[in-house]
Design a protein around this motif. Structure first.
Motif, PDB file in Angstrom:
ATOM      1  N   LEU A 246       0.888  -1.170   0.092  1.00 50.47           N
ATOM      2  CA  LEU A 246      -0.019   0.151  -0.125  1.00 50.47           C
ATOM      3  C   LEU A 246       0.897   1.242   0.230  1.00 50.47           C
ATOM      4  N   ILE A 247       1.957   1.219   0.870  1.00 47.55           N
ATOM      5  CA  ILE A 247       2.702   2.316   0.958  1.00 47.55           C
ATOM      6  C   ILE A 247       3.570   2.622  -0.367  1.00 47.55           C
ATOM      7  N   ALA A 248       4.048   1.310  -0.952  1.00 51.40           N
ATOM      8  CA  ALA A 248       4.793   1.628  -2.218  1.00 51.40           C
ATOM      9  C   ALA A 248       3.761   2.270  -3.410  1.00 51.40           C
ATOM     10  N   ALA A 249       2.695   1.657  -3.482  1.00 50.94           N
ATOM     11  CA  ALA A 249       1.759   2.115  -4.482  1.00 50.94           C
ATOM     12  C   ALA A 249       1.254   3.548  -4.110  1.00 50.94           C
ATOM     13  N   PHE A 250       1.179   4.066  -2.867  1.00 49.10           N
ATOM     14  CA  PHE A 250       0.854   5.305  -2.962  1.00 49.10           C
ATOM     15  C   PHE A 250       2.252   6.300  -3.270  1.00 49.10           C
ATOM     16  N   ASP A 251       3.282   5.795  -2.944  1.00 47.90           N
ATOM     17  CA  ASP A 251       4.569   6.676  -2.994  1.00 47.90           C
ATOM     18  C   ASP A 251       4.800   6.882  -4.601  1.00 47.90           C
ATOM     19  N   GLU A 252       4.069   5.665  -5.392  1.00 44.84           N
ATOM     20  CA  GLU A 252       4.456   5.664  -6.627  1.00 44.84           C
ATOM     21  C   GLU A 252       3.574   6.623  -7.362  1.00 44.84           C
ATOM     22  N   ALA A 253       2.454   6.474  -6.680  1.00 40.73           N
ATOM     23  CA  ALA A 253       1.321   7.534  -7.132  1.00 40.73           C
ATOM     24  C   ALA A 253       1.675   9.021  -7.203  1.00 40.73           C
ATOM     25  N   VAL A 254       2.355   9.466  -5.798  1.00 41.54           N
ATOM     26  CA  VAL A 254       2.782  10.703  -5.482  1.00 41.54           C
ATOM     27  C   VAL A 254       3.999  11.186  -6.584  1.00 41.54           C
ATOM     28  N   GLU A 255       4.499  10.409  -6.584  1.00 38.57           N
ATOM     29  CA  GLU A 255       5.777  10.765  -7.687  1.00 38.57           C
ATOM     30  C   GLU A 255       5.117  11.035  -9.165  1.00 38.57           C
ATOM     31  N   GLY A 257       2.401  12.589  -9.566  1.00 34.45           N
ATOM     32  CA  GLY A 257       1.490  13.815  -9.321  1.00 34.45           C
ATOM     33  C   GLY A 257       0.239  13.687  -8.921  1.00 34.45           C
ATOM     34  N   ALA A 258      -0.200  12.375  -8.432  1.00 30.96           N
ATOM     35  CA  ALA A 258      -1.407  12.074  -7.988  1.00 30.96           C
ATOM     36  C   ALA A 258      -1.506  12.213  -6.571  1.00 30.96           C
ATOM     37  N   GLY A 259      -2.751  12.470  -6.105  1.00 30.34           N
ATOM     38  CA  GLY A 259      -2.817  12.546  -4.660  1.00 30.34           C
ATOM     39  C   GLY A 259      -3.437  11.293  -4.124  1.00 30.34           C
ATOM     40  N   ALA A 261      -4.040   6.947  -4.571  1.00 37.53           N
ATOM     41  CA  ALA A 261      -3.699   5.566  -5.468  1.00 37.53           C
ATOM     42  C   ALA A 261      -4.450   4.590  -5.392  1.00 37.53           C
ATOM     43  N   THR A 262      -4.410   3.441  -6.031  1.00 37.27           N
ATOM     44  CA  THR A 262      -5.035   2.102  -5.925  1.00 37.27           C
ATOM     45  C   THR A 262      -4.243   1.083  -5.428  1.00 37.27           C
ATOM     46  N   TYR A 263      -4.503   0.015  -4.596  1.00 38.30           N
ATOM     47  CA  TYR A 263      -3.960  -0.977  -4.521  1.00 38.30           C
ATOM     48  C   TYR A 263      -4.716  -2.391  -4.380  1.00 38.30           C
ATOM     49  N   ASN A 264      -4.536  -3.302  -4.865  1.00 40.90           N
ATOM     50  CA  ASN A 264      -5.593  -4.471  -4.999  1.00 40.90           C
ATOM     51  C   ASN A 264      -7.008  -3.918  -5.342  1.00 40.90           C
ATOM     52  N   ASN A 265      -7.111  -3.022  -6.070  1.00 40.06           N
ATOM     53  CA  ASN A 265      -8.441  -2.463  -6.561  1.00 40.06           C
ATOM     54  C   ASN A 265      -8.962  -1.684  -5.570  1.00 40.06           C
ATOM     55  N   LYS A 266      -8.569  -1.180  -4.427  1.00 44.02           N
ATOM     56  CA  LYS A 266      -8.908  -0.477  -3.515  1.00 44.02           C
ATOM     57  C   LYS A 266      -8.315   0.964  -3.262  1.00 44.02           C
ATOM     58  N   LEU A 267      -9.231   2.022  -2.968  1.00 45.07           N
ATOM     59  CA  LEU A 267      -8.736   3.487  -3.030  1.00 45.07           C
ATOM     60  C   LEU A 267      -7.537   3.487  -1.806  1.00 45.07           C
ATOM     61  N   VAL A 268      -6.587   4.211  -2.065  1.00 41.58           N
ATOM     62  CA  VAL A 268      -5.595   4.350  -1.090  1.00 41.58           C
ATOM     63  C   VAL A 268      -5.317   5.961  -1.016  1.00 41.58           C
ATOM     64  N   GLU A 269      -5.413   6.558   0.108  1.00 40.40           N
ATOM     65  CA  GLU A 269      -5.411   7.788   0.552  1.00 40.40           C
ATOM     66  C   GLU A 269      -4.278   7.980   1.640  1.00 40.40           C
ATOM     67  N   GLU A 270      -3.910   9.131   1.967  1.00 46.95           N
ATOM     68  CA  GLU A 270      -2.887   9.330   2.917  1.00 46.95           C
ATOM     69  C   GLU A 270      -3.168   8.861   4.346  1.00 46.95           C
ATOM     70  N   LEU A 271      -4.286   8.746   4.719  1.00 47.05           N
ATOM     71  CA  LEU A 271      -4.886   8.060   5.912  1.00 47.05           C
ATOM     72  C   LEU A 271      -4.448   6.622   5.952  1.00 47.05           C
ATOM     73  N   HIS A 272      -4.652   5.900   4.624  1.00 49.60           N
ATOM     74  CA  HIS A 272      -4.504   4.599   4.919  1.00 49.60           C
ATOM     75  C   HIS A 272      -2.753   4.535   4.801  1.00 49.60           C
ATOM     76  N   VAL A 273      -1.986   5.275   4.400  1.00 46.05           N
ATOM     77  CA  VAL A 273      -0.665   5.177   4.627  1.00 46.05           C
ATOM     78  C   VAL A 273      -0.290   5.472   6.214  1.00 46.05           C
ATOM     79  N   ARG A 274      -0.820   6.404   6.718  1.00 46.60           N
ATOM     80  CA  ARG A 274      -0.574   6.402   8.054  1.00 46.60           C
ATOM     81  C   ARG A 274      -0.705   5.108   8.907  1.00 46.60           C
ATOM     82  N   ASP A 275      -2.148   4.568   8.519  1.00 42.62           N
ATOM     83  CA  ASP A 275      -2.238   3.342   9.334  1.00 42.62           C
ATOM     84  C   ASP A 275      -1.231   2.215   8.950  1.00 42.62           C
ATOM     85  N   ALA A 276      -0.893   2.052   7.683  1.00 40.30           N
ATOM     86  CA  ALA A 276       0.195   1.191   7.020  1.00 40.30           C
ATOM     87  C   ALA A 276       1.519   1.384   7.868  1.00 40.30           C
TER      88      ALA A 276
END
Length: 289
Positions: A246-255, A257-259, A261-276
């Motif tokens: 999840l963290i890797a998917a979000f980092d890739e999305a940020v790079e 320019g996206a706010g 991401a998706t991981y395993n077909n589920k939306l990933v936001e910054e709050l999910h990253v904090r939990d991860a």
């Protein structure tokens, strides 16, 4: 991220039982509550006090966090318990039936007057209707108070309820209410005990329920409950793998320019990253003990 100390399994040990205190050195609980209250008869209070203070001073409990549970405010043993516990310098002094912010501040003052070292925290039990009504005030009363422990047996008793599988609605309300209050204060909260030590399936279900609710761990009354409790409150290999992905998917999305991401077909936001990140930090803390 702040330092994480695992408190998945918090095992009560009777302070008057020297054999139990010796056995506790071999039990893989994250924390031990060396008890001077419910498990110690009135005529054994002084001996129990001597036993637990000697146990703390021995330095023979390894990674296990040590808390001394003193007798409650207003009892004939309370003041001497606090003085002796402060002098022994455990990781924490646990006080039952705390009901107000004023009591928290008075307890801290008593610990300081007795010379408690800086590392000795205050833990408080919430187990009465009055305490539940003041949970937020209690949890935020002083920075030295770091852990709230739920006294679910007393909550059932004082509300005239019943012990039922899955816990009765008043207990669930008390647990939820207190957890929210403690999280608002940024503190740790530990679930109450499960009484039927022979019911492994029932214990596993209640431990899982506590983890799903968001508790940091659970208090225990028998060593056989430690291993399943540690399992219930630990991230699984699948949890860790998911957090990393999840963290890797979000980092890739940020790079890119996206706010989001998706991981395993589920939306990933910054709050999910904090939990991860919290899950991975906890796993690291377990691995480094």
């Amino acid at each position: 991220m702040t330092d994480i100390r695992p408190r998945r399994s918090v095992l009560y040990m009777p302070g008057a039982n020297e054999r139990a205190l010796e056995k506790a050195k071999t039990i893989d609980a994250d924390a031990l509550i060396l008890d001077l209250e419910d498990s110690v008869a009135p005529d054994a209070k002084e001996q129990g006090r001597d036993n637990v203070c000697a146990a703390v001073r021995s330095g023979e409990y390894g990674h296990r966090e040590l808390a001394i549970r003193v007798n409650s405010i207003g009892t004939e043993w309370h003041d001497d318990d606090v003085k002796a516990a402060a002098a022994a310098g455990p990781d924490a002094i646990l006080v039952p039936k705390v009901e107000s912010a004023e009591q928290v501040r008075a307890l801290v003052a008593a610990m300081e007057a007795a010379g408690a070292p800086e590392h000795t925290q205050l833990w408080a039990m919430i187990e009465t209707p009055r305490a539940l009504l003041h949970a937020e005030e209690i949890a935020g009363a002083h920075e030295r108070l770091t852990v709230i422990v739920m006294g679910t047996n007393d909550i059932v008793n004082e509300t005239y309820g019943l012990h039922v599988p899955g816990r009765n609605p008043v207990v669930l309300t008390a647990l939820s209410w207190t957890l929210i209050a403690v999280r608002a204060a940024g503190k740790v909260v530990i679930d109450g005990v499960y009484n039927d030590v022979r019911n492994e399936e029932g214990f596993a279900a209640e431990a899982r329920q506590g983890r799903e609710m968001g508790f940091d761990g659970k208090t225990l009354i028998h060593p056989s409950q430690v291993e399943p409790c540690n399992e219930a409150f630990s991230p699984s290999e699948a949890d860790i793998e998911r957090a990393q992905g999840l963290i890797a998917a979000f980092d890739e999305a940020v790079e890119a320019g996206a706010g989001v991401a998706t991981y395993n077909n589920k939306l990933v936001e910054e709050l999910h990253v904090r939990d991860a990140k919290r899950i991975l930090a906890f796993a690291d803390a377990l691995a480094s003990r």
